[in-house]
Design a protein around this motif. Structure first.
Motif, mmCIF file in Angstrom:
data_model
loop_
_atom_site.group_PDB
_atom_site.id
_atom_site.type_symbol
_atom_site.label_atom_id
_atom_site.label_comp_id
_atom_site.label_asym_id
_atom_site.label_seq_id
_atom_site.Cartn_x
_atom_site.Cartn_y
_atom_site.Cartn_z
ATOM 1 N N ALA A 260 0.833 -1.207 0.000
ATOM 2 C CA ALA A 260 0.000 0.000 0.000
ATOM 3 C C ALA A 260 0.864 1.252 0.000
ATOM 4 O O ALA A 260 0.569 2.234 -0.701
ATOM 5 C CB ALA A 260 -0.939 -0.007 1.202
ATOM 6 N N ALA A 261 1.940 1.250 0.773
ATOM 7 C CA ALA A 261 2.821 2.417 0.825
ATOM 8 C C ALA A 261 3.561 2.617 -0.494
ATOM 9 O O ALA A 261 3.902 3.750 -0.848
ATOM 10 C CB ALA A 261 3.817 2.253 1.965
ATOM 11 N N ALA A 262 3.779 1.529 -1.235
ATOM 12 C CA ALA A 262 4.498 1.621 -2.498
ATOM 13 C C ALA A 262 3.633 2.184 -3.627
ATOM 14 O O ALA A 262 4.160 2.802 -4.557
ATOM 15 C CB ALA A 262 5.046 0.253 -2.898
ATOM 16 N N VAL A 263 2.317 1.988 -3.553
ATOM 17 C CA VAL A 263 1.454 2.392 -4.677
ATOM 18 C C VAL A 263 0.616 3.626 -4.363
ATOM 19 O O VAL A 263 -0.101 4.113 -5.239
ATOM 20 C CB VAL A 263 0.519 1.236 -5.100
ATOM 21 N N SER A 264 0.670 4.130 -3.126
ATOM 22 C CA SER A 264 -0.199 5.227 -2.736
ATOM 23 C C SER A 264 0.584 6.272 -1.963
ATOM 24 O O SER A 264 1.596 5.970 -1.311
ATOM 25 C CB SER A 264 -1.351 4.707 -1.872
ATOM 26 N N ASN A 265 0.118 7.502 -2.008
ATOM 27 C CA ASN A 265 0.670 8.568 -1.181
ATOM 28 C C ASN A 265 -0.075 8.708 0.145
ATOM 29 O O ASN A 265 0.150 9.661 0.898
ATOM 30 C CB ASN A 265 0.619 9.899 -1.935
ATOM 31 N N ALA A 266 -0.978 7.776 0.415
ATOM 32 C CA ALA A 266 -1.731 7.810 1.665
ATOM 33 C C ALA A 266 -0.791 7.563 2.846
ATOM 34 O O ALA A 266 0.288 6.974 2.706
ATOM 35 C CB ALA A 266 -2.842 6.765 1.646
ATOM 36 N N ALA A 267 -1.216 8.005 4.021
ATOM 37 C CA ALA A 267 -0.506 7.685 5.260
ATOM 38 C C ALA A 267 -0.844 6.248 5.637
ATOM 39 O O ALA A 267 -2.004 5.927 5.903
ATOM 40 C CB ALA A 267 -0.913 8.643 6.371
ATOM 41 N N VAL A 268 0.155 5.376 5.641
ATOM 42 C CA VAL A 268 -0.073 3.947 5.866
ATOM 43 C C VAL A 268 0.323 3.589 7.292
ATOM 44 O O VAL A 268 1.420 3.926 7.759
ATOM 45 C CB VAL A 268 0.724 3.101 4.856
ATOM 46 N N HIS A 269 -0.579 2.891 7.977
ATOM 47 C CA HIS A 269 -0.333 2.394 9.321
ATOM 48 C C HIS A 269 -0.410 0.867 9.298
ATOM 49 O O HIS A 269 -1.228 0.295 8.572
ATOM 50 C CB HIS A 269 -1.367 2.935 10.313
ATOM 51 N N LEU A 270 0.429 0.228 10.099
ATOM 52 C CA LEU A 270 0.439 -1.221 10.219
ATOM 53 C C LEU A 270 0.364 -1.580 11.695
ATOM 54 O O LEU A 270 1.029 -0.958 12.531
ATOM 55 C CB LEU A 270 1.710 -1.833 9.617
#
Length: 385
Positions: A260-270
């Motif tokens: 998700a972090a690789a394809v989006s500029n969204a803030a990604v949480h895990l």
């Protein structure tokens, strides 16, 4: 001993301490409905000892440390599970024991030195991980300090005896109860802990995106990206938002979050309950060259103050209905208005009973063994107090 669901009681047979010890357990920890024989055996043996400063690695829900608290000068428990660590804190408090609890995957960062270590390896612990716990525990003992380990043939007794012999030289069997043994090793003047755990790097490509993921024994799908996670990413990857917030819950070693972090500029949480898994996720983000926020927490506890436009999960269906119900209701709480929850599970399972908090459910894809669903909640979640 009496048990009542997730409430366990143990009557004391000694003059010191409370008449009855009370413990709270929960689904997702080892033996939530009855006390483990290994832990009781360790506690009984330690009562005859003077443990001094006592360290209990992988303490489960705190039985050994709590029962030994009256005899010890200081007590610390460590746990790699956020859920178990929370139970350790509760059970120490409810039984009047002063104990520190640390959420950690290993012992190398612990302060101070300890006189005694009491360790009962969990039945599903990979032997490499258990051996590393033993080696690292010896390193944080004072010279001459003792390590007591309770195990049976089924939980790796012979392997642990070899590890203690490698690190200590002299190993004694100090107690027996049926198939169970207590081993005792003493820390030599100097210890250089061997490395029993070798992280593994996976390099899967999903939808043309190259990932570099790090795993260790015991995490889900440690040998390669599993088919369910791949199906989920291939299905929802093209439709992930370019901004906003995305959550990979029960992230394991972080394949979904890294993608998700690789394809989006969204803030990604895990987020994951297991510190071994989240350490791998942190490394996987770095190796893939992407940013994300990783938390170690039980279900949604670590992100309950946030809202997410998309939540993605390959949920731990083996953990049981109680954990799944808490997980799915927590996801509903943190979804933004019109947010989406996409998840995958084996085709043989039926998770409809856990989907009541959502307004609509849609099947997105069906693979050879797995199925992908998307759930939405138009009203969005509730902020927790």
């Amino acid at each position: 001993m009496t048990t009542g669901g997730e409430a366990l009681r143990l009557r004391s047979r000694v003059p010191d301490g409370p008449d009855v010890y009370r413990f709270e357990a929960a689904a997702g920890v080892v033996s939530p409905d009855s006390f483990r024989r290994a832990e009781l055996l360790l506690a009984e043996h330690l009562w005859e000892e003077s443990p001094g400063r006592l360290l209990c690695p992988e303490a489960n829900y705190g039985v050994v440390a709590t029962l030994s608290g009256e005899r010890a000068d200081a007590v610390r428990m460590t746990e790699s599970s956020a859920r178990a660590a929370r139970l350790c804190r509760r059970n120490a408090r409810r039984n009047g024991v002063e104990a520190d609890v640390t959420l950690a995957a290993d012992l190398s960062g612990l302060p101070d030195r300890w006189d005694t270590v009491a360790y009962a390896p969990k039945p599903y612990t990979p032997l490499a991980i258990g051996a590393q716990h033993v080696a690292n525990a010896l390193a944080v003992l004072r010279p001459g300090g003792r390590l007591f380990l309770a195990a049976s043939k089924r939980t790796g007794l012979a392997r642990y005896e070899r590890v203690l012999a490698e690190c200590c030289g002299d190993v004694e069997r100090v107690a027996d109860a049926g198939d169970w043994r207590i081993l005792r090793g003493r820390r030599p003047a100097s210890v250089d802990p061997p490395e029993y755990v070798t992280p593994r790097t996976l390099r899967p490509t999903v939808n043309g995106v190259d990932l570099e993921l790090v795993t260790v024994p015991g995490v889900f799908a440690a040998s390669g990206l599993d088919g369910g996670t791949r199906l989920l990413l291939e299905t929802v990857g093209p439709s992930l938002p370019t901004d906003g917030r995305i959550l990979d819950v029960c992230c394991g070693y972080g394949a979904i979050g890294a993608y998700a972090a690789a394809v989006s500029n969204a803030a990604v949480h895990l987020s994951d309950d297991c510190r071994f898994a989240t350490r791998c996720a942190e490394r996987g983000l770095r190796e893939t060259g992407v940013d994300g926020t990783v938390v170690t927490a039980d279900c949604l506890r670590g992100v309950s103050d946030r809202r997410f436009d998309v939540v993605l999960a390959n949920p731990p269906t083996h953990a049981g209905d109680s954990v799944l119900s808490t997980l799915f209701s927590g996801v509903a709480d943190v979804l933004a208005p019109d947010g989406r929850f996409a998840f995958v599970h084996h085709r043989a399972l039926d998770l409809r009973d856990h989907l009541e908090p959502f307004d609509s459910i849609e099947r997105l894809a069906t693979g050879a063994e797995h199925v992908v669903f998307e759930a939405t909640r138009r009203a969005g979640g509730r902020l927790r107090p």
